[in-house]
Motif scaffolding. Structure first.
Motif, PDB file in Angstrom:
ATOM      1  N   PRO A 170      67.270  20.094  12.578  1.00 29.29           N
ATOM      2  CA  PRO A 170      67.828  20.850  13.696  1.00 29.29           C
ATOM      3  C   PRO A 170      69.314  21.175  13.560  1.00 29.29           C
ATOM      4  N   ARG A 171      70.095  20.271  13.014  1.00 31.03           N
ATOM      5  CA  ARG A 171      71.528  20.562  12.905  1.00 31.03           C
ATOM      6  C   ARG A 171      71.756  21.819  12.058  1.00 31.03           C
ATOM      7  N   TYR A 172      70.920  22.022  11.053  1.00 31.75           N
ATOM      8  CA  TYR A 172      71.104  23.205  10.196  1.00 31.75           C
ATOM      9  C   TYR A 172      70.369  24.416  10.742  1.00 31.75           C
ATOM     10  N   PHE A 173      69.398  24.199  11.615  1.00 26.72           N
ATOM     11  CA  PHE A 173      68.819  25.354  12.305  1.00 26.72           C
ATOM     12  C   PHE A 173      69.854  25.967  13.255  1.00 26.72           C
ATOM     13  N   ILE A 174      70.671  25.134  13.892  1.00 17.85           N
ATOM     14  CA  ILE A 174      71.695  25.744  14.754  1.00 17.85           C
ATOM     15  C   ILE A 174      72.758  26.442  13.918  1.00 17.85           C
ATOM     16  N   ARG A 175      73.002  25.923  12.748  1.00 14.82           N
ATOM     17  CA  ARG A 175      73.966  26.590  11.855  1.00 14.82           C
ATOM     18  C   ARG A 175      73.417  27.966  11.428  1.00 14.82           C
ATOM     19  N   ILE A 176      72.155  27.984  11.050  1.00 11.67           N
ATOM     20  CA  ILE A 176      71.533  29.243  10.627  1.00 11.67           C
ATOM     21  C   ILE A 176      71.502  30.221  11.807  1.00 11.67           C
ATOM     22  N   ALA A 177      71.152  29.720  12.987  1.00 10.49           N
ATOM     23  CA  ALA A 177      71.102  30.595  14.168  1.00 10.49           C
ATOM     24  C   ALA A 177      72.491  31.136  14.481  1.00 10.49           C
ATOM     25  N   GLU A 178      73.483  30.280  14.391  1.00 12.19           N
ATOM     26  CA  GLU A 178      74.863  30.695  14.672  1.00 12.19           C
ATOM     27  C   GLU A 178      75.247  31.886  13.789  1.00 12.19           C
ATOM     28  N   LEU A 179      74.905  31.788  12.515  1.00 11.00           N
ATOM     29  CA  LEU A 179      75.276  32.860  11.598  1.00 11.00           C
ATOM     30  C   LEU A 179      74.383  34.081  11.787  1.00 11.00           C
ATOM     31  N   ASP A 180      73.089  33.845  12.002  1.00 12.75           N
ATOM     32  CA  ASP A 180      72.182  34.979  12.125  1.00 12.75           C
ATOM     33  C   ASP A 180      72.487  35.800  13.378  1.00 12.75           C
ATOM     34  N   MET A 181      73.001  35.140  14.418  1.00 15.06           N
ATOM     35  CA  MET A 181      73.309  35.855  15.658  1.00 15.06           C
ATOM     36  C   MET A 181      74.709  36.462  15.627  1.00 15.06           C
ATOM     37  N   ILE A 218      69.453  22.862  21.518  1.00 14.28           N
ATOM     38  CA  ILE A 218      69.088  23.160  20.134  1.00 14.28           C
ATOM     39  C   ILE A 218      67.769  23.919  20.063  1.00 14.28           C
ATOM     40  N   THR A 219      66.758  23.429  20.760  1.00  8.07           N
ATOM     41  CA  THR A 219      65.426  24.025  20.645  1.00  8.07           C
ATOM     42  C   THR A 219      65.363  25.380  21.352  1.00  8.07           C
ATOM     43  N   ASP A 220      65.823  25.431  22.585  1.00  4.61           N
ATOM     44  CA  ASP A 220      65.698  26.677  23.360  1.00  4.61           C
ATOM     45  C   ASP A 220      66.601  27.789  22.844  1.00  4.61           C
ATOM     46  N   ASN A 221      67.813  27.432  22.429  1.00  2.00           N
ATOM     47  CA  ASN A 221      68.779  28.479  22.108  1.00  2.00           C
ATOM     48  C   ASN A 221      68.939  28.759  20.617  1.00  2.00           C
ATOM     49  N   ALA A 222      68.465  27.866  19.779  1.00  2.73           N
ATOM     50  CA  ALA A 222      68.598  28.114  18.339  1.00  2.73           C
ATOM     51  C   ALA A 222      67.241  28.174  17.648  1.00  2.73           C
ATOM     52  N   ILE A 223      66.430  27.125  17.808  1.00  3.41           N
ATOM     53  CA  ILE A 223      65.199  27.057  17.012  1.00  3.41           C
ATOM     54  C   ILE A 223      64.190  28.108  17.464  1.00  3.41           C
ATOM     55  N   ILE A 224      63.943  28.171  18.781  1.00  3.16           N
ATOM     56  CA  ILE A 224      62.930  29.131  19.239  1.00  3.16           C
ATOM     57  C   ILE A 224      63.394  30.582  18.993  1.00  3.16           C
ATOM     58  N   PRO A 225      64.654  30.935  19.325  1.00  2.49           N
ATOM     59  CA  PRO A 225      65.090  32.294  18.965  1.00  2.49           C
ATOM     60  C   PRO A 225      64.968  32.584  17.465  1.00  2.49           C
ATOM     61  N   MET A 226      65.234  31.589  16.624  1.00  2.00           N
ATOM     62  CA  MET A 226      65.064  31.829  15.185  1.00  2.00           C
ATOM     63  C   MET A 226      63.590  31.992  14.843  1.00  2.00           C
ATOM     64  N   LYS A 227      62.724  31.211  15.490  1.00  2.00           N
ATOM     65  CA  LYS A 227      61.289  31.378  15.235  1.00  2.00           C
ATOM     66  C   LYS A 227      60.858  32.791  15.613  1.00  2.00           C
ATOM     67  N   GLU A 228      61.378  33.299  16.741  1.00  2.00           N
ATOM     68  CA  GLU A 228      61.029  34.658  17.151  1.00  2.00           C
ATOM     69  C   GLU A 228      61.562  35.680  16.144  1.00  2.00           C
TER      70      GLU A 228
END
Ligand code: SF4
Ligand code: SF4
Ligand code: FES
Ligand code: FES
Lengths: 250, 267
Positions: A170-181, A218-228
């Motif tokens: 999860p810590r790196y999913f938020i990193r990936i989401a941060e950059l992807d967004m 983490i889950t609602d704002n990074a992981i799930i948006p990345m899954k979408e």
């Protein structure tokens, strides 16, 4: 008013070890880390514990208190009953160096595997134009203090050591989401998120969100948006068709 | 004292604590309640699917709406009086539609969390070891299919609007005159509101409105929609349970009125 608390602390090197019982003084206003320090000062001078800021901001003092990942410096003794035995163990997902100190280099390895911010080649520093609302989502993730408690609690690797090579956590999913967004990041992060970082292993059971001391969703704002976003790229025929017809990217 | 280095084999080991969890709180309570809640909902839904007393005055039972089969749907329960499945379809009408709202909830990110934890125990609670020896999550078949969720959302959005329409129709009395307000009207309106709050708080909806964009300031309207959806989304779990309870209450109420079990003046 001070009282004597019962503590059980994991002692040992390199994974081998045992829980040892202690009775130790506790004073008003103290946190678990204070009590660990009193143990060091009065009974077990060689007890190893990692800490730094005592203010919940450095992320060093992660440990498991009564089985839950917590920051030692932010867990008040007043949250426990006086006759309760408090069990303190090292993070379970990472190898133990000594006592409460674990080797968290797994996380540094995973951090290196996420390519850094990649701006478009034709935009020079100083030419970035964006508004607060464009970066707000990413800013939430910047609050991370790298305590690695989310990584530790995630059952994907906590219960399945064999998943570590395929799962960044999860810590790196938020990193990936941060950059992807980020409005000015052009690197492809969606396919790698799924194929290299193991986003699909996450079953959104939200333990990472439950333990995060910075209350990052983490889950609602990074992981799930990345899954979408991954669904857009890999699994949704309509979006795929639309992107072919309209040549629309971002 | 021995010095350990990065190369030493012993250093590669986690703490060898041989209990499933050291948690001392009642971590099992939430999964037990969730299991029971979902189980009861499934039992009720199964019964309602086959029950044919779906129309009471102007009230239409949510589990049977939209009613699409002429043979089994009374005139007033049909959507705009229309029954695309004509007389030949003799099975309960619920069978035709419940796969969609059912699939919507089954693939919902919140429900996934709830049943992965309580039914599949993967994990039952945080920092409680799961009983399975292997785990690949949603990275391959069959669970990779959860990624169809947004398609269920499209259908569920339509069904949500139909339930809203049904709630509006409940302001008529048994003879079709407007202006009626009974207990059933209130129940159906509350239910419609909760179902809409659940449906439009969906993570896929959040993604579609503007979550997929990176430059919010260039799309002010979509950004506005996203902030609204995000507000509902933050309460998605609560709306999931509230709407589940309200659907059962509304559905049961209409069926009991239809069967004559509930029979008071303001029904
Ligand atoms: S939500 Fe996903 S990443 Fe977070 S702890 Fe659960 S499985 Fe791991
Ligand atoms: S996301 Fe939260 S739990 Fe995870 S490392 Fe950062 S601060 Fe710690
Ligand atoms: S010592 Fe810095 S977070 Fe606890
Ligand atoms: S309905 Fe729950 S996430 Fe879509």
């Amino acid at each position: 008013m001070g009282y004597k608390a019962k503590f059980r602390v994991w002692r040992g090197e390199g994974g081998e070890g045992r829980l040892e019982d202690f009775t130790v003084e506790v004073n008003e206003g103290e946190v678990v880390l204070d009590v660990i320090h009193r143990l060091q000062a009065t009974q077990t001078p060689d007890l190893a514990v990692r800490w730094n800021c005592k203010a919940g901001k450095c992320g060093s003092c992660s440990m498991e208190i009564n089985g839950k990942p917590r920051l030692g410096c932010m867990t008040r003794m007043s949250t426990f009953e006086e006759d309760e035995t408090i069990t303190v163990t090292p993070l379970r997902t990472f190898p133990v160096i000594k006592d409460l100190v674990t080797d968290v280099s797994f996380n540094y390895q995973k951090a290196r595997e996420v390519p850094s911010f990649t701006p478009p080649a034709d935009v020079k520093p100083g030419e970035y134009r964006m508004q607060q609302i464009d970066v707000e989502r990413s800013q939430e993730f910047r609050k991370c203090i790298e305590c690695f408690m989310c990584q530790n609690v995630c059952h994907v690797i906590r219960d399945h050591e064999e998943n570590k090579p395929n799962f960044s956590g999860p810590r790196y999913f938020i990193r990936i989401a941060e950059l992807d967004m980020h409005p000015y990041d052009v690197a492809d992060r969606k396919e790698p998120a799924q194929d290299e970082h193991g986003l699909g292993y996450c079953n959104i059971t939200k333990c990472c969100t439950e333990v995060c001391p910075e209350h990052i969703k983490i889950t609602d704002n990074a992981i799930i948006p990345m899954k979408e976003r991954v669904v857009d790229r890999k699994y949704d025929p309509l979006v795929w068709l639309g992107s072919k017809i309209f040549k629309r990217q971002r | 004292m021995t010095q350990t280095t990065a190369e030493s084999a012993v250093r590669k080991q986690r703490a060898q604590i041989r209990v499933r969890t050291l948690r001392t709180d009642r971590w099992w309570l939430a999964p037990v309640l969730t299991f029971a809640g979902l189980f009861l909902f499934l039992i009720y839904g199964f019964w309602a699917m086959f029950d044919l007393s779906m129309l009471a005055g102007s009230y239409i039972a949510p589990f049977s709406s939209p009613c699409l089969a002429a043979a089994t749907c009374p005139e007033g329960a049909r959507l705009f009086g229309f029954a695309p499945f004509g007389d030949w379809y003799k099975l309960p009408p619920g069978l035709l539609i419940l796969a969609f709202p059912g699939g919507f909830r089954f693939t919902c990110y919140y429900y996934r969390k709830s049943y992965y934890r309580s039914w599949w125990m993967s994990p039952p609670a945080c920092s409680v070891a799961e009983p399975h020896s292997k785990y690949t999550g949603e990275s391959r078949l069959p669970l990779i299919l959860q990624n169809v969720h947004r398609y269920f959302f499209y259908v569920a959005a339509i069904i949500g609007l139909i339930l809203t329409y049904d709630a509006v129709l409940s302001f008529r009395d048994a003879d079709g005159n407007w202006g009626h307000v009974g207990l059933g009207t209130v129940i159906l309106v509350v239910n419609a509101v909760l179902v809409l709050c659940y449906t439009f708080g969906c993570h896929s909806c959040r993604h579609i409105t503007a979550g997929r964009l990176n430059h919010f300031s260039r799309h002010p309207l979509r950004y506005k929609a996203w902030t609204l959806v995000s507000k509902l989304n933050a309460r998605h779990q609560q709306f999931a349970w509230a709407s589940m309870v309200s659907i059962v209450v509304a559905d049961l109420y209409v069926r009991l009125v239809a069967k004559g079990v509930i029979n008071f003046p303001f029904a």
